[in-house]
Scaffold this active site. Sequence first.
Site, PDB file in Angstrom:
ATOM      1  N   GLY A  11    -152.094  83.831 -44.101  1.00  0.00           N
ATOM      2  CA  GLY A  11    -151.842  85.211 -44.522  1.00  0.00           C
ATOM      3  C   GLY A  11    -150.782  85.850 -43.638  1.00  0.00           C
ATOM      4  O   GLY A  11    -150.818  87.052 -43.375  1.00  0.00           O
ATOM      5  N   SER A  13    -147.614  86.487 -44.022  1.00  0.00           N
ATOM      6  CA  SER A  13    -146.377  87.065 -44.548  1.00  0.00           C
ATOM      7  C   SER A  13    -146.309  88.583 -44.400  1.00  0.00           C
ATOM      8  O   SER A  13    -145.245  89.174 -44.538  1.00  0.00           O
ATOM      9  CB  SER A  13    -146.204  86.677 -46.015  1.00  0.00           C
ATOM     10  N   VAL A  64    -155.704  79.160 -49.045  1.00  0.00           N
ATOM     11  CA  VAL A  64    -156.615  78.654 -48.007  1.00  0.00           C
ATOM     12  C   VAL A  64    -157.994  78.281 -48.557  1.00  0.00           C
ATOM     13  O   VAL A  64    -158.726  77.514 -47.932  1.00  0.00           O
ATOM     14  CB  VAL A  64    -156.783  79.640 -46.819  1.00  0.00           C
ATOM     15  N   TYR A 155    -167.553  91.092 -48.674  1.00  0.00           N
ATOM     16  CA  TYR A 155    -166.619  91.082 -47.538  1.00  0.00           C
ATOM     17  C   TYR A 155    -167.378  91.051 -46.203  1.00  0.00           C
ATOM     18  O   TYR A 155    -167.060  90.254 -45.311  1.00  0.00           O
ATOM     19  CB  TYR A 155    -165.749  92.338 -47.635  1.00  0.00           C
ATOM     20  N   ALA A 157    -170.396  89.995 -45.642  1.00  0.00           N
ATOM     21  CA  ALA A 157    -171.052  88.688 -45.486  1.00  0.00           C
ATOM     22  C   ALA A 157    -170.034  87.638 -45.043  1.00  0.00           C
ATOM     23  O   ALA A 157    -170.314  86.817 -44.164  1.00  0.00           O
ATOM     24  CB  ALA A 157    -171.719  88.273 -46.791  1.00  0.00           C
ATOM     25  N   LYS A 159    -167.298  88.121 -43.369  1.00  0.00           N
ATOM     26  CA  LYS A 159    -166.836  88.391 -41.998  1.00  0.00           C
ATOM     27  C   LYS A 159    -167.943  88.131 -40.977  1.00  0.00           C
ATOM     28  O   LYS A 159    -167.671  87.733 -39.846  1.00  0.00           O
ATOM     29  CB  LYS A 159    -166.323  89.836 -41.899  1.00  0.00           C
TER      30      LYS A 159
HETATM   31  P1  NAI Z   1    -153.068  92.146 -46.126  1.00  0.00           P
HETATM   32  O1  NAI Z   1    -153.627  92.214 -47.504  1.00  0.00           O
HETATM   33  O2  NAI Z   1    -151.906  93.023 -45.782  1.00  0.00           O
HETATM   34  O3  NAI Z   1    -152.664  90.635 -45.769  1.00  0.00           O
HETATM   35  C1  NAI Z   1    -153.480  89.561 -46.111  1.00  0.00           C
HETATM   36  C2  NAI Z   1    -152.598  88.358 -46.367  1.00  0.00           C
HETATM   37  O4  NAI Z   1    -153.442  87.263 -46.729  1.00  0.00           O
HETATM   38  C3  NAI Z   1    -151.613  88.575 -47.523  1.00  0.00           C
HETATM   39  O5  NAI Z   1    -150.316  88.172 -47.151  1.00  0.00           O
HETATM   40  C4  NAI Z   1    -152.183  87.697 -48.625  1.00  0.00           C
HETATM   41  O6  NAI Z   1    -151.187  87.189 -49.522  1.00  0.00           O
HETATM   42  C5  NAI Z   1    -152.840  86.591 -47.832  1.00  0.00           C
HETATM   43  N1  NAI Z   1    -153.838  85.890 -48.611  1.00  0.00           N
HETATM   44  C6  NAI Z   1    -154.778  86.431 -49.425  1.00  0.00           C
HETATM   45  N2  NAI Z   1    -155.485  85.464 -50.037  1.00  0.00           N
HETATM   46  C7  NAI Z   1    -154.989  84.280 -49.591  1.00  0.00           C
HETATM   47  C8  NAI Z   1    -155.305  82.915 -49.863  1.00  0.00           C
HETATM   48  N3  NAI Z   1    -156.259  82.584 -50.731  1.00  0.00           N
HETATM   49  N4  NAI Z   1    -154.588  81.955 -49.232  1.00  0.00           N
HETATM   50  C9  NAI Z   1    -153.602  82.287 -48.374  1.00  0.00           C
HETATM   51  N5  NAI Z   1    -153.252  83.549 -48.077  1.00  0.00           N
HETATM   52  C10 NAI Z   1    -153.940  84.537 -48.685  1.00  0.00           C
HETATM   53  O7  NAI Z   1    -154.296  92.410 -45.148  1.00  0.00           O
HETATM   54  P2  NAI Z   1    -154.371  92.824 -43.611  1.00  0.00           P
HETATM   55  O8  NAI Z   1    -154.849  94.211 -43.534  1.00  0.00           O
HETATM   56  O9  NAI Z   1    -153.157  92.418 -42.875  1.00  0.00           O
HETATM   57  O10 NAI Z   1    -155.613  91.919 -43.161  1.00  0.00           O
HETATM   58  C11 NAI Z   1    -155.484  90.681 -42.479  1.00  0.00           C
HETATM   59  C12 NAI Z   1    -156.875  90.227 -42.071  1.00  0.00           C
HETATM   60  O11 NAI Z   1    -157.487  91.228 -41.255  1.00  0.00           O
HETATM   61  C13 NAI Z   1    -157.830  90.005 -43.247  1.00  0.00           C
HETATM   62  O12 NAI Z   1    -158.646  88.886 -42.994  1.00  0.00           O
HETATM   63  C14 NAI Z   1    -158.653  91.268 -43.251  1.00  0.00           C
HETATM   64  O13 NAI Z   1    -159.917  91.063 -43.845  1.00  0.00           O
HETATM   65  C15 NAI Z   1    -158.756  91.558 -41.767  1.00  0.00           C
HETATM   66  N6  NAI Z   1    -159.088  92.929 -41.455  1.00  0.00           N
HETATM   67  C16 NAI Z   1    -158.272  93.953 -41.842  1.00  0.00           C
HETATM   68  C17 NAI Z   1    -158.607  95.260 -41.538  1.00  0.00           C
HETATM   69  C18 NAI Z   1    -157.761  96.415 -41.937  1.00  0.00           C
HETATM   70  O14 NAI Z   1    -158.208  97.558 -41.734  1.00  0.00           O
HETATM   71  N7  NAI Z   1    -156.557  96.213 -42.475  1.00  0.00           N
HETATM   72  C19 NAI Z   1    -159.855  95.557 -40.817  1.00  0.00           C
HETATM   73  C20 NAI Z   1    -160.629  94.417 -40.454  1.00  0.00           C
HETATM   74  C21 NAI Z   1    -160.248  93.153 -40.776  1.00  0.00           C
END
Ligand code: NAI
Length: 244
Positions: A11, A13, A64, A155, A157, A159
């Site tokens: 993820g 990008s 993934v 989500y 569960a 995490k």
């Molecule tokens: P985002 O949505 O901006 O980025 C997530 C990335 O994961 C995207 O580039 C997406 O294309 C990629 N992705 C999604 N499904 C995929 C798959 N099946 N295979 C490969 N890549 C995939 O999200 P963000 O906010 O940057 O979050 C990153 C991580 O941090 C996530 O795991 C999220 O659950 C976690 N997180 C985010 C929080 C927030 O407030 N933004 C809070 C707590 C955790």
Amino acid sequence: MLKGNTAIVTGGSRGIGAAIAKKLASLGANVALLDIGNEDQAKLVCEYCTEEFGVKAAYYSCNVADFEQTKQVVTQVSKDFENVTILINNAGITRDGLVMMMNEKQFDDVISVNLKGAFNMIKHCSRQFMKNKCGRIVNISSVSGLSGNAGQANYSASKAGLVGLTKTVAREFASKNITCNAIAPGFIATDMTADISAENNPLAAQIPLGRPGTPEDIAGAAAFLVTSPYVTGVVLRVDGGLGM
Ligand code: NAI
């Protein structure tokens, strides 16, 4: 500090993943970004890492959640890059809804990407880590996994599952110089949270540090864990004090 090492960031990008990739590149690591989409954004991140820090960087299209695909991509990265020693399991999705409204697909999709995706990557990367006699795994969990969050049973569960996975992997691989830690971010301003602005999110008002986190706040914590060989099995909250 990380020169000669290669980091795989899922993820990678955009959002938190992109910030972590840039941070690790700034410390000298080569970076392989795995993402299911956002190819154009991923290529910009790669260009930035190469131009700013002189490291090698490449994008790989990969879901993934797909066991075979992750196996093939990890094999390919290991051919294209030297010394793969770092894995950041950051790819994640949300499919929110109250339990009574949530359908089976919403539940399964989130578990498949957020939890099984991390297992797939750890399993396939572990061979490389053993070969290279070093591994630094960071799983991006969430405060939702520690406290629960109404509307996010799937989500939360997934995490919480990452916490169990992190501690088990930390124990299984400790004798091999492979560490595994988790970060539990609070409310971080990214595309994922774009529709819940800081203003209308009741959680945001409760953050003791008085602001949502940035992707760079998480990247700093990831860099700490990757460069701390005596830290394993921890879940590091990076939430502005929200969970106190
Ligand atoms: P985002 O949505 O901006 O980025 C997530 C990335 O994961 C995207 O580039 C997406 O294309 C990629 N992705 C999604 N499904 C995929 C798959 N099946 N295979 C490969 N890549 C995939 O999200 P963000 O906010 O940057 O979050 C990153 C991580 O941090 C996530 O795991 C999220 O659950 C976690 N997180 C985010 C929080 C927030 O407030 N933004 C809070 C707590 C955790």
